[in-house]
Design an enzyme around this catalytic site. Structure first.
Site, PDB file in Angstrom:
ATOM      1  N   PRO A  54      26.074  38.106 -29.283  1.00 36.01           N
ATOM      2  CA  PRO A  54      25.615  37.635 -30.586  1.00 36.01           C
ATOM      3  C   PRO A  54      25.173  38.795 -31.470  1.00 36.01           C
ATOM      4  CG  PRO A  54      23.915  37.298 -28.940  1.00 36.01           C
ATOM      5  CD  PRO A  54      25.113  37.832 -28.212  1.00 36.01           C
ATOM      6  N   ASP A  93      22.210  36.096 -32.844  1.00 42.97           N
ATOM      7  CA  ASP A  93      20.937  36.600 -32.365  1.00 42.97           C
ATOM      8  C   ASP A  93      20.008  36.614 -33.568  1.00 42.97           C
ATOM      9  OD1 ASP A  93      19.033  37.739 -30.785  1.00 42.97           O
ATOM     10  OD2 ASP A  93      19.919  39.743 -30.792  1.00 42.97           O
ATOM     11  N   TRP A 547      15.745  40.587 -26.786  1.00 45.14           N
ATOM     12  CA  TRP A 547      16.849  40.925 -25.881  1.00 45.14           C
ATOM     13  C   TRP A 547      16.951  39.898 -24.760  1.00 45.14           C
ATOM     14  CZ3 TRP A 547      20.415  44.278 -27.167  1.00 45.14           C
ATOM     15  CH2 TRP A 547      20.100  45.318 -28.044  1.00 45.14           C
ATOM     16  N   GLN A 585      25.192  49.113 -26.022  1.00 49.97           N
ATOM     17  CA  GLN A 585      24.686  47.909 -25.376  1.00 49.97           C
ATOM     18  C   GLN A 585      24.450  48.106 -23.885  1.00 49.97           C
ATOM     19  OE1 GLN A 585      23.612  45.198 -26.780  1.00 49.97           O
ATOM     20  NE2 GLN A 585      24.095  46.054 -28.764  1.00 49.97           N
ATOM     21  N   TRP A 589      22.454  44.471 -24.262  1.00 53.81           N
ATOM     22  CA  TRP A 589      22.999  43.198 -23.800  1.00 53.81           C
ATOM     23  C   TRP A 589      23.589  43.267 -22.395  1.00 53.81           C
ATOM     24  CZ3 TRP A 589      28.052  40.404 -24.545  1.00 53.81           C
ATOM     25  CH2 TRP A 589      27.874  39.019 -24.484  1.00 53.81           C
ATOM     26  N   LYS A 639      28.435  60.658 -37.779  1.00 51.40           N
ATOM     27  CA  LYS A 639      28.009  59.282 -37.599  1.00 51.40           C
ATOM     28  C   LYS A 639      27.909  58.626 -38.980  1.00 51.40           C
ATOM     29  CE  LYS A 639      24.939  57.235 -34.220  1.00 51.40           C
ATOM     30  NZ  LYS A 639      23.949  57.513 -33.193  1.00 51.40           N
ATOM     31  N   LYS A 642      23.960  54.844 -43.870  1.00 52.26           N
ATOM     32  CA  LYS A 642      23.729  54.555 -45.282  1.00 52.26           C
ATOM     33  C   LYS A 642      23.223  55.806 -45.982  1.00 52.26           C
ATOM     34  CE  LYS A 642      22.743  49.699 -44.712  1.00 52.26           C
ATOM     35  NZ  LYS A 642      21.648  48.828 -44.272  1.00 52.26           N
TER      36      LYS A 642
END
Length: 1106
Positions: A54, A93, A547, A585, A589, A639, A642
């Site tokens: 999610p 999520d 989590w 993750q 997750w 990377k 913003k």
RNA sequence: GGGAGCGUAGCUCAGUUGGUUAGAGCAGGCGUCUUAUACACGCCUGGUCGGGGGUUCGAGUCCCUCCGCUCCUACCA
């Protein structure tokens, strides 16, 4: 206007504006309900189980989200085509700090104190705050959904799992209750990473996200001894702000410590670990030496002497505290690797300090509060100073009192809050823990059953992380999250876990609303009766680590165990065959799924009230295969962020290049787990390699299918009349399907794309179609239909192989190999080609190899022409090919390939020379033998070098003799060594500019040509010019034209060349109608000139032959 | 500090259990075919496979060591 063509090409603007064409595909999918149809057609089929990780729905999706989603979509589509039922339940999520921070930002506030003041009362404030959180989640759901739709990621958005849903929350409660039933839930005072701004502890996987390199003070402080103030302990720290909270000094009991004197510090003496002396005080002299344990108990004066009212987290001081406070204590953890070998202890701010302090009964001084600020004035460091900012004042204070021994700065890594960037502090806090360490071994074992792509993530990174597993701190002192279902009795400390709303309703002292939203703050008011002492038990105010929500998803997505059928759903959809997410993750997750599922399947052996409904789950993690993808970087390898402004907007990328191009770039450039640079220019490259060749092939198909009135419906297929090329491309297409299937089965998507590219570009477009042009232009109609049928067949295979990866182009291609009037179904409702009846029957390894030889010959011959500056238009008399002697019956291949070579290389005759040769026969090439290392090397060992020499010395005649005999003795040092024909590789020795060879084939081209050859070349070039003229004049394919040629010597040469030309090119039909005319003096506009190979110019004109 | 990975052509990457001429795409140079396609095709240029050492008949591949980059990990005060 003529009626619309039966077969269509791709839309004309597909190359320039792929977005428009893809939008049309999207409309088709929507109107034909293709995704729904997929679901319907697999009811009852064997499942391929997939879990959607999610996304946190509070941020806008980025290009990196497209990456993982492209992998997930491709794999799911593939398995559907292989006949599996693939449920694709979307998930969201919705809880957690990220969402809360977004709201804080929106409200222009920061910190828990301000949150609790946004409405009249604290309760009203929290209620409002949580409402805002919930709303904010919904605003971004749309963005995500439209991203998925645009990129062609099919998910069941109509029945998603949502973590804030009360049914989901109840599942989470049930899981917590299972942990509790097994004795794995406990409340502990523990030093945990703590964010003073967010006001909550962080779990280890959260801390891991925020380490940074920083400069910190490195100070060595004097702790004066109470009974001998001229002697001090030297204590090193990088956190001066913990010094006011000092409660003890620790030494390693086994280490040797020395009392020293240094000329720089006249009248003073210091204790220090002997091993650290050289580094800290090199010029010092040793006065005395003792073991660490002998120093224990010595009392010192704390660094800040006259502090009063330092808060002590211990409500009641322990009786032994007075004796232990500010004395030297022994601690095994103290090392002499760094610092001074004597460690300052502030039990509130360090795990080791806390453990030791707990053992010795030391107070837990907290001069720095949970808000990260000094709670008291410490000399120049004023109350209220942020802990990191207090360092300077504290050090100055120490210096003034002569307590600073040395001071520098040190660069080390320090943890910061992964969300708000505030420096963390380690703080002794009461927290709720899941004792995951109780079943660490089971997690390690289960991990070994998971198929990781790439494998090293599972064995290495994830496996090692599991080995070092620590208990999971699951409580968060925040607002927007699943409430921790723990009720604690204020009087007897008994606590209970409530496993559902129904249970809560039964136990609650007063009734509450129905339906009930279990979120804060409402739930905090519910009081239950303590089961032990019958007094009031109140809810622990914490919420659960979000989590945990996502890791609970295999159970909670179906509301297990409370929703009707949820047990059957769990049994059907657990464990997943496949999940895929980013590398980040690993501790997110991937871990939480693993930790929760392993607990339920391996440790939970005490069925609770709902427990008997747990279907028997084999001891396993919740996923069998896990595909890990790398980061998406910008074109320069940085990377995306913003801040740098280099983040690629996925919607714009897809709008400009099409979703297929984005998917191809992400899935096709390098192994999935590697970081990839997202260079917008590469997107066109990927399309060019895979999609455009297929578009071109289709264009060709449509053109000639229409012209030949081809009808795939009533065409009677007769495999026997297929040409060699037909059989070859069919073989290649089946090989393609096999390769793509293998690649998907290995989760090696780049390999699938490479196979598609090779087939589309090299094989189908640039060999099958190109070689077949003349056949389609002017062949016998039946033969043309056979060719068209073949092309249509292989494009159909290619479309289905492409479907999982580039679903839009595949759909367009699939539709267009069907007649416009046919009711064609979506390609995404077709089965994968490997499941076709009789699949594999077209594969023909011998043919593939023979055609491979033809391709090689063509390449080598072109290289010879290039070297000798002979254009391809000039026919040459003959070409010699040196090829291995083929098995009986294979000769027919060669004769068939012969025609292809003749035409492709533009020679009149192909001559073969085979090896092994027949001795005594005249031959064109001189043979040379080379050792076949892989075969011979194993046998020869150390003799290899001298055998090699002997083999290389063999001359032409000796090689032929050897080949005929089948074996030969070669002289080596100390005797002879027998070699067989398999031990050598025979090839021609080539130094002639008319010869070229690669490892298998050698060709010799006759580079001499006569005037007649030039005439034929002129004719061919002239034909090309005529074609250009036709194109310029917008002639249709079927238009016949008349060509007039101005009288000249060159013109008659052209005509003679035409006479000698062969083949069935349509242009010959035109040229045969060529007549010599007198060119008008006034240079009429429709006359043009072209320069031929011999430098002569000819003038001509074409006119439509009415 | 500890662990892992990576380092191959100007760029992006392939490279099987070690096998002797290290490949592909892009870029560059030079050409070529052609009424499916110039967003084509071919050829050429370009590499001490990060450096050094070792094992081996033979190393891009295995071992050691150093250098560089990246990621992960760590409260070591």
């Amino acid at each position: 206007m003529t009626r619309e063509a039966t077969y269509r090409s791709f839309p004309e603007d597909y190359l320039s504006a792929p977005d428009r064409a893809e939008q049309a595909v999207l409309e088709f999918w929507n109107s034909a309900l293709v995704f729904g149809e997929q679901q319907k057609r697999r009811i009852g089929a064997k499942p391929f189980i997939f879990y959607e990780g999610p996304p946190t729905a509070n941020g806008k999706p980025g290009i990196h989200h497209v990456f993982a989603r492209a992998i997930k979509d491709a794999v799911c589509r593939y398995h559907w085509m292989r006949g599996a039922r693939v449920e694709r339940k979307a998930g969201w999520d919705t809880h957690g700090l990220p969402v809360e921070l977004e709201i804080e930002k929106k409200l222009g506030i920061s910190g828990k104190k301000q949150i609790e003041e946004i409405a009249g009362t604290k309760e009203a404030s929290i209620a409002k705050f949580n409402d805002l959180c919930k709303e904010s989640v919904f605003t971004y759901l749309k963005e995500w959904r439209s991203l998925s739709e645009r990129m062609g990621y099919w998910l069941d958005y109509d029945h998603p799992y949502i973590t804030f849903d009360p049914g989901y929350i109840e599942s989470v409660w049930w899981l917590i209750s299972r942990f509790h039933a097994n004795g794995l839930l406990e409340k502990r005072f523990k030093v945990i990473p703590y964010c003073p701004r967010c006001g909550t502890g962080l779990s280890s996987h959260e801390v891991g996200q925020g380490y940074k390199d920083v400069q910190d003070p490195s100070v060595t402080v004097k702790f004066r001894l109470q009974d001998d103030p001229a002697t001090s302990l030297l204590v090193w720290t990088t956190t001066p702000w913990t010094l006011p909270s000092n409660a003890g000094a620790a030494v390693n009991p086994e280490l040797e410590y020395v009392k020293i004197r240094s000329p720089k510090h006249a009248g003073e003496q210091f204790w220090i670990a002997k091993a650290r002396m050289a580094a800290v005080a090199p010029d010092a002299e040793v006065i005395e030496s003792k073991r660490g344990r002998e120093l224990a108990g010595i009392r010192y004066i704390p660094p800040f002497e006259n502090l009063t009212n330092i808060p002590d987290l211990r409500a009641k001081p322990r009786p032994e505290a007075a004796a232990a406070l500010h004395t030297i204590r022994a601690g095994e953890f103290v090392s002499s690797e760094e610092g001074t070998g004597i460690v300052h202890m502030a039990p509130c701010y360090g795990a080791d300090d806390y453990e030791l302090g707990e053992r010795e009964g030391l107070p837990i001084y907290a001069a720095v509060g949970r808000d990260g600020k000094l709670a008291i004035d410490v000399g120049r460091a004023a109350r209220g100073t942020f802990f990191k900012d207090a360092d300077a004042g504290l050090m100055a204070e120490l210096k003034d009192h002569g307590k600073l021994f040395a001071r520098t700065t040190v660069q080390h890594t320090y943890p910061f809050c992964w969300r708000c960037d505030t420096p963390l502090l380690y703080y002794a806090s009461p927290s709720w823990f899941l004792k995951t360490t109780a079943y660490r071994d089971a997690m390690v074992e289960n991990n070994k059953k998971i198929r990781w792509a790439p494998p090293e993530i599972g064995a290495g990174r994830f496996g090692e992380w599991l080995e070092g597993n620590v208990d999971w701190a699951i409580s968060r002192d925040r607002y927007w999250g699943t409430p921790l279902p723990v009720w604690e009795c204020e009087y007897c400390n008994h606590f209970e876990v409530i496993d559902s709303i129904a249970t809560l309703r039964k136990r609650a002292k007063s009734p509450f609303a129905e339906p009930f939203d279990p979120h804060k703050p409402g739930i905090d008011n519910i009081i239950i009766e303590c089961a032990k002492c019958k007094k009031d038990a109140k809810r622990s105010l914490s919420v659960i680590d979000c989590w945990f929500d996502s890791g609970a998803m295999p159970f909670a997505q179906n509301g297990f165990p409370y929703k009707p059928d949820s047990g059957a759903r769990l049994a059907d959809q657990f464990p997943a065959h496949f999940i895929a997410e980013g590398l980040d993750q690993t501790r997110g997750w991937f871990y939480t799924l693993h930790a929760i599922a392993t607990f339920i399947s391996c440790y939970d052996r005490q069925p609770g009230r709902a427990g008997e409904r747990v279907p028997s789950l084999s001891a396993a993690s919740s996923y069998r295969s896990c595909v890990v993808n790398g980061l998406v970087l910008d074109a320069q390898g940085r990377k995306m962020s913003k801040r740098l402004g280099n983040a690629v907007n996925p919607f714009e990328a897809m709008q400009q290049n099409g979703a297929d191009a984005v998917r191809l770039l992400l899935l096709g450039s390098g192994a999935l787990h590697l970081n990839r640079r997202f260079d917008p220019d590469s997107m066109t490259a990927m399309r060019r390699q895979v999609v455009i060749p297929l578009v071109n092939c289709l264009q060709f198909f449509a053109t000639y299918a229409n012209e030949a009135n081809y009808n795939d419906n009533d065409f009677r297929r007769d495999p026997k009349s297929r040409t060699l090329l037909d059989r070859w491309i069919r073989s290649r297409a089946e090989t393609l399907a096999k390769s793509v299937a293998d690649a998907f089965d290995n989760y090696d998507l780049p390999a699938a794309i490479a196979a598609l590219s090779n087939f589309a570009d090299s094989e189908c477009s640039n060999w099958y179609v190109r070689r077949n042009r003349k056949r389609f232009q002017s062949g016998d109609l039946n033969d043309r239909w056979i060719g068209l049928e073949t092309l249509r067949h292989v494009l159909g295979i290619a479309a289905r192989c492409l479907a999982p990866i580039a679903p839009f182009a595949a759909e367009m291609l699939w539709h267009r190999i069907h007649r416009r009037d046919a009711k064609s179904e979506s390609v995404h409702l077709q089965q994968f080609p490997t499941l076709d009846a009789g699949f594999g029957g077209d594969m023909d390894a011998a043919l593939d190899s023979a055609m491979g030889s033809a391709l090689t010959v063509a390449r080598l011959a072109r290289a010879i022409r290039e070297k000798n500056k002979i254009r391809n238009t000039i026919p040459l008399p003959w070409i010699y090919l040196l090829v291995p002697r083929l098995e009986a019956g294979a000769g027919s291949f060669m004769s068939a390939v012969e025609d292809i070579v003749k035409d492709e290389v533009n020679v009149d005759e192909v001559r073969f020379e085979f090896y092994p040769p027949t001795p005594g026969q005249e031959h064109y090439f001189h043979l040379k033998a080379k050792p076949n290392f892989p075969v011979l090397g194993k046998r020869a060992g150390k003799l290899m070098k001298s055998i090699q020499e002997a083999i290389l010395k063999l001359d032409d005649a000796q090689v032929i003799e050897f080949m005929a005999a089948g074996r030969r003795l070669v002289a080596v040092e100390g005797g002879a060594f027998e070699i067989g024909t398999d031990d050598v590789i025979v090839a021609a020795e080539v130094e002639d500019s008319a010869c070229e060879s690669d490892s298998k084939i050698t060709v010799g081209l006759n580079v001499k040509y006569n005037d007649s050859a030039i005439a034929r070349a002129c004719a061919r070039e002239f034909a090309s010019a005529v074609n250009q003229a036709r194109r310029d004049a917008n002639f249709k394919l079927s238009d016949r034209c008349r060509v007039e040629l101005a009288q000249s010597e060159a013109a008659s040469r052209v005509l003679s060349g035409i006479g000698e030309g062969s083949g069935r090119q349509r242009w010959l039909d035109d040229l045969r109608a060529t007549s010599i005319a007198t060119r008008p003096a006034d240079k009429h506009a429709d006359w043009r000139e072209t320069e031929l190979i011999d430098g002569e110019k000819v003038a001509f004109r074409v006119a439509r032959d009415e």
